[in-house]
Design a protein around this motif. Structure first.
Motif, PDB file in Angstrom:
ATOM      1  N   GLU A  11      19.389 -86.766 -87.272  1.00 29.99           N
ATOM      2  CA  GLU A  11      20.381 -87.797 -87.555  1.00 29.99           C
ATOM      3  C   GLU A  11      21.011 -87.404 -88.877  1.00 29.99           C
ATOM      4  N   ASP A 139      18.655 -91.171 -79.108  1.00 30.48           N
ATOM      5  CA  ASP A 139      18.313 -92.236 -80.043  1.00 30.48           C
ATOM      6  C   ASP A 139      19.346 -93.372 -79.943  1.00 30.48           C
ATOM      7  N   HIS A 141      20.668 -94.647 -82.249  1.00 32.14           N
ATOM      8  CA  HIS A 141      21.661 -94.365 -83.287  1.00 32.14           C
ATOM      9  C   HIS A 141      22.605 -93.223 -82.937  1.00 32.14           C
ATOM     10  N   HIS A 445      12.870-100.014 -89.104  1.00 31.72           N
ATOM     11  CA  HIS A 445      11.669 -99.479 -88.445  1.00 31.72           C
ATOM     12  C   HIS A 445      10.361-100.052 -88.989  1.00 31.72           C
TER      13      HIS A 445
HETATM   14 ZN   LIG Z   1      17.289 -94.182 -84.618  1.00 28.86          ZN
END
Ligand SMILES: [Zn+2]
Length: 491
Positions: A11, A139, A141, A445
């Motif tokens: 990421e 993911d 994201h 998280h």
């Molecule tokens: Zn993520």
């Protein structure tokens, strides 16, 4: 059946000045061939789920490479070219194949490219040709692109944030691949990208807009023609045209149905867009509130200094305030500062040391704090995640020191990793339940494992590169206008 397996996960926070090079992958995961099966088998990860389904179905897995690095700046040309070429070479050598399983993130930005996963999937498609199915878990994201959707037959995103369903989604991607290969299903896909750049702070799926959207998607998935629906909240700290929310609907051979469901979800996302806007508590107010509470643990979530979102992990503003007010029974987990760790190693356990802590990576996470403390413990930084996230997977923080500054205990680490598991506090000999204040550097998280043990959670608005206040970032290349940055979009 012969199935190719690889993982390339990153990421990328394009605002970070830390290049994601080979060392960053080596510090976390860089495994070749059969080794990747040994590392990830029976873990709460995508690969864990994929390996499980494949091995139970008697599939021959041709494993290539498993590479992941902590979120940071762009992936260097050198390591991206190496990993891509390795995957393509292994693919050619593995032919003939019945399918390809790729565990990707969806928000990887290599140097000189905007869309890492789109580039990789296009190249993989060119090698295997149009008829070998490709299945990809991503993911939540992921900044999903048209190229990703064009070149993969089946895509599915994590449906949870905190990501507690990684293993489940990996298994789903593998199961669907086997069904496509056996000609039981024939996926068609629709992608929608409304002009929305949701900040991380309210992307959690326990409540709020993502919960609403996944509830709606869950209703739609009851239709047997709908194979899978993914709502990608997207990763806003990537200054690229595809950054932001993405909706992917996969149906069984019914393109019109996929388009209709995607339209309906796009309208719902737009309707609920303002619920994504997040406001944290200022540092001084947050610390004062924690001090005023009698029992603990109170979690101070340093949401903007989350290495899992590409922030430095060496932010100092909450620590500075804890020291200023003389807080006791407090833990800061953790500060990434290899130089400070080495100073503690040199001083030795039980001894006093004066040093500067944190604030060294850039000017976005506060100034270094000058402290004198006692080295409480030293360790090699190895622990095993208890989960729910990454359950069973070994964690590596590198040489780790605990510096005790008048009962403010600072965990100093050498490898960047988000505070998502209380094991990261326990393994250095601190009982999180016995502390009054726990500072965790994580946006969402941490909630999976810390919410059950927290008396109270305070979401702090400190400076940092994973801040939910997106107006602090100098975007140049995202699509405009976009919500919530452009006032014209607020009507
Ligand atoms: Zn993520």
């Amino acid at each position: 059946m012969r199935v190719f397996l690889a993982m390339l996960s990153h990421e990328t926070n394009t605002f970070s000045n830390i290049p994601t090079d080979r060392r960053q992958f080596e510090a976390r995961n860089l495994h070749y061939g059969g080794e990747m099966l040994e590392v990830f088998r029976n873990t709460g990860t995508c690969l864990g789920g994929m390996i499980d389904v494949a091995e139970r179905s008697g599939v021959t897995l041709l494993s290539s490479v498993a590479a992941a690095a902590s979120p940071a700046g762009r992936v260097t040309t050198e390591i991206y070219a190496h990993l891509k070429e390795r995957i393509l070479a292994d693919l050619r050598a593995a032919a003939p194949l019945d399918g390809v399983l790729l565990d990707l993130h969806g928000a990887m930005v290599p140097e000189g490219l905007d869309d890492g996963e789109g580039d990789l999937l296009k190249a993989v498609r060119e090698v295997v040709g149009p008829t070998v199915p490709i299945s990809v878990p991503l993911d939540l994201h992921g900044n999903i692109s048209a190229d990703m959707v064009a070149h993969a037959d089946f895509l599915v995103g994590y449906k949870t944030y905190p990501h507690v369903d990684m293993r489940e989604r990996g298994a789903e991607a593998a199961q669907r691949l086997l069904e496509i290969a056996a000609r039981k299903i024939k996926p068609t896909r629709a992608l929608r990208k409304p002009p929305m750049l949701p900040p991380l702070g309210n992307q959690g799926t326990a409540r709020g807009p993502m919960r609403r959207l996944y509830d709606l998607a869950g209703e739609m998935e009851k239709d047997p023609r709908v194979l899978s629906i993914s709502i990608f909240a997207g990763f806003p700290h990537a200054d690229i045209p595809d950054a932001g929310l993405g909706i992917v609907v996969v149906t069984d051979g019914d393109q019109a149905l996929a388009e209709a469901k995607a339209d309906e979800l796009e309208r719902a996302a737009w309707m609920h867009r303002k619920e994504f806007v997040h406001t944290g508590v200022p540092v001084k107010e947050a610390v004062a509130k924690a001090l005023a509470t009698n029992a603990g643990p109170i979690i101070l979530a340093d949401m903007a200094d989350n290495t899992g979102g590409g922030a430095a992990g060496d932010g100092t503003e909450i620590l500075r305030e804890l020291l200023r007010v003389g807080a006791k029974a407090a833990v800061v987990a953790s500060i990434w500062d290899p130089a400070a760790v080495q100073a503690c190693v040199k001083a030795g356990v039980g001894n006093a040391v004066s040093l500067k802590v944190g604030g060294k990576v850039d000017d976005k996470h506060g100034e270094p704090v000058e402290v004198t403390g006692r080295v409480r413990t030293l360790s090699d930084g190895r622990f095993v995640h208890k989960g729910p996230m990454f359950r069973g997977l070994e964690g590596k923080l590198g040489t780790t020191a605990v510096l005790d500054i008048n009962d403010v205990k600072v965990i100093l680490i050498s490898y960047r990793w988000q505070t998502l598991d209380p094991e990261m506090i326990r393994f250095v000999g601190i009982d999180p339940l016995a502390e009054k204040i726990l500072v965790v550097k994580s946006t969402i998280h941490y909630r999976a494992a810390f919410e059950p043990i927290a008396r109270e959670i305070i979401e702090v608005d400190a400076p940092g590169l994973s801040s939910s206040n997106l107006s602090r970032f100098g975007f140049k290349r995202i699509r405009r206008p976009i919500f919530p940055l452009d006032p014209v979009m607020e009507d």
